[in-house]
Design an enzyme around this catalytic site. Structure first.
Site, PDB file in Angstrom:
ATOM      1  N   ASN A  13     -10.044   0.032  -0.475  1.00 27.41           N
ATOM      2  CA  ASN A  13      -8.587   0.090  -0.400  1.00 27.41           C
ATOM      3  C   ASN A  13      -8.016  -0.492  -1.692  1.00 27.41           C
ATOM      4  O   ASN A  13      -8.072  -1.695  -1.918  1.00 27.41           O
ATOM      5  CB  ASN A  13      -8.101  -0.714   0.809  1.00 27.41           C
ATOM      6  CG  ASN A  13      -6.601  -0.652   1.010  1.00 27.41           C
ATOM      7  OD1 ASN A  13      -5.860  -0.234   0.132  1.00 27.41           O
ATOM      8  ND2 ASN A  13      -6.148  -1.081   2.171  1.00 27.41           N
ATOM      9  N   HIS A  64      -3.328   7.475   1.907  1.00 23.58           N
ATOM     10  CA  HIS A  64      -3.725   6.146   1.447  1.00 23.58           C
ATOM     11  C   HIS A  64      -5.146   5.876   1.937  1.00 23.58           C
ATOM     12  O   HIS A  64      -5.463   6.073   3.110  1.00 23.58           O
ATOM     13  CB  HIS A  64      -2.758   5.106   2.005  1.00 23.58           C
ATOM     14  CG  HIS A  64      -3.207   3.699   1.824  1.00 23.58           C
ATOM     15  ND1 HIS A  64      -3.688   3.214   0.625  1.00 23.58           N
ATOM     16  CD2 HIS A  64      -3.255   2.656   2.698  1.00 23.58           C
ATOM     17  CE1 HIS A  64      -4.001   1.952   0.761  1.00 23.58           C
ATOM     18  NE2 HIS A  64      -3.757   1.580   2.009  1.00 23.58           N
ATOM     19  N   CYS A  84       0.807  -1.217   0.000  1.00 26.77           N
ATOM     20  CA  CYS A  84       0.000   0.000   0.000  1.00 26.77           C
ATOM     21  C   CYS A  84       0.841   1.269   0.000  1.00 26.77           C
ATOM     22  O   CYS A  84       0.358   2.338  -0.381  1.00 26.77           O
ATOM     23  CB  CYS A  84      -0.956   0.013   1.194  1.00 26.77           C
ATOM     24  SG  CYS A  84      -2.136  -1.359   1.191  1.00 26.77           S
TER      25      CYS A  84
END
Length: 323
Positions: free
Chosen positions: A280, A250, A114
């Site tokens: 996500n 993020h 990520c």
């Protein structure tokens, strides 16, 4: 004069299929309310069976190049952040290079889960600052739907597929905080925490594996580490929290986003939030949010942006840039 890596263009791509939270109610002991309350996610996009990560990345790359008014051969390099490349090798970046018809320069992948796009931005900035490249296409693209355990309600409802891209260009600045472009980067990793977020398969184990996560532990690390890396990046740039126009985090979980903003002393109306629509998307989430934020009219030229992420590894970091 100082050479800065300045954003010349931005773009994104989302697969056609939209999956609302209610779809999971058919196969899991979950609900729209449960997912929203714990993550802030309402829907996400899943790639079609015949869509690969390099396909998504190519669409985003073309959008960014069009926004920049450039052709593929105007680029010196492509850096693609992904944990879900099409093949073990070659890199997905070289596949995008071929798809774009780019016949010069070089292309490679970066894998920091990520945090991948932050690491890719830092690499692109280094290439430009050192004079090794003048224009770099930086992409984040993922098909995390390929590594979900669809029986695990704690993980499979959280992730989505997508891609975002930036074109960075070398431009001269005065060497002050008023310059456009990347002003500082801050990168970290700590392999001792690998077991709280990982995929239980890989080439050497001869399996693809599924994503596994200790949600409470990841949450605990995220709030602390994201605020700290953002502060560190700002300090390196000679700036303070109060000067930030936008946090572009993020997009993992709305509670992590809110907690990080609170630790930085910034209200949520200074945060670009897209997690409700995308879930996500790992390395794709920051460039997606930057592109959507610009399209919404939130991000404007001259705005000071802090973008930060944490992912498996653990790996985390932040970038300060002036749009």
């Amino acid at each position: 004069m100082t050479i800065r890596a300045v954003v010349r263009g931005v773009g994104h791509y989302l697969p056609e299929r939209v999956v609302e939270n209610s779809e999971f109610e058919e196969s899991l002991d979950t609900s729209d309310e449960w997912i929203r309350s714990r993550s802030g996610i309402e829907r996400r996009h899943f790639a079609a069976d015949n869509e690969t990560t390099s396909d998504l990345a190519t669409h985003a790359a073309k959008a960014a190049l069009a926004d920049a008014g450039l052709a593929a051969d105007d680029l010196d390099a492509i850096i693609l952040a992904t944990s879900t490349a099409d093949l073990t090798f070659p890199s997905a970046a070289t596949m995008v290079q071929a798809n774009l018809g780019m016949t010069s320069g070089f292309a490679f992948d970066v894998q920091a889960v990520c945090a991948g796009f932050i690491f890719a931005l830092a690499n692109a900035n280094a290439l430009i600052a050192s004079g090794q490249a003048s224009r770099v296409l930086v992409i984040g693209a993922e098909t995390f739907s390929r590594i979900m355990d669809w029986t695990d309600r704690s993980t499979c409802v959280l992730f989505g597929d997508g891609a975002g891209a930036l074109v960075l260009e070398a431009q001269e600045g005065a060497g002050t905080t008023a310059d456009r472009g990347i002003l500082s980067t801050d990168l970290h990793s700590d392999g001792r925490h690998r077991d709280i977020l990982y995929v239980d398969g890989g080439v050497s184990t001869q399996s693809t594996g599924y994503l596994r996560m200790e949600g409470k532990e990841v949450f605990r690390h995220a709030i602390e580490k994201l605020a700290a890396t953002a502060h560190s990046a700002l300090e390196k740039a000679g700036l303070s929290d109060s000067e930030v126009d936008w946090i572009v985090p993020h997009q993992a979980n709305i509670r992590i986003i809110q907690g990080t903003a609170k630790k930085m002393g910034l209200p949520m109306d200074h945060v670009v939030v897209t997690v409700q629509d995308h879930g996500n998307t790992s390395a794709a989430s920051i460039p997606l949010a930057l592109s959507v934020g610009r399209a919404r009219g939130q991000i404007k030229q001259g705005d000071l942006i802090v973008t930060e992420a944490i992912g498996g590894g653990l790996a985390w970091g932040a970038v300060v840039l002036r749009w």
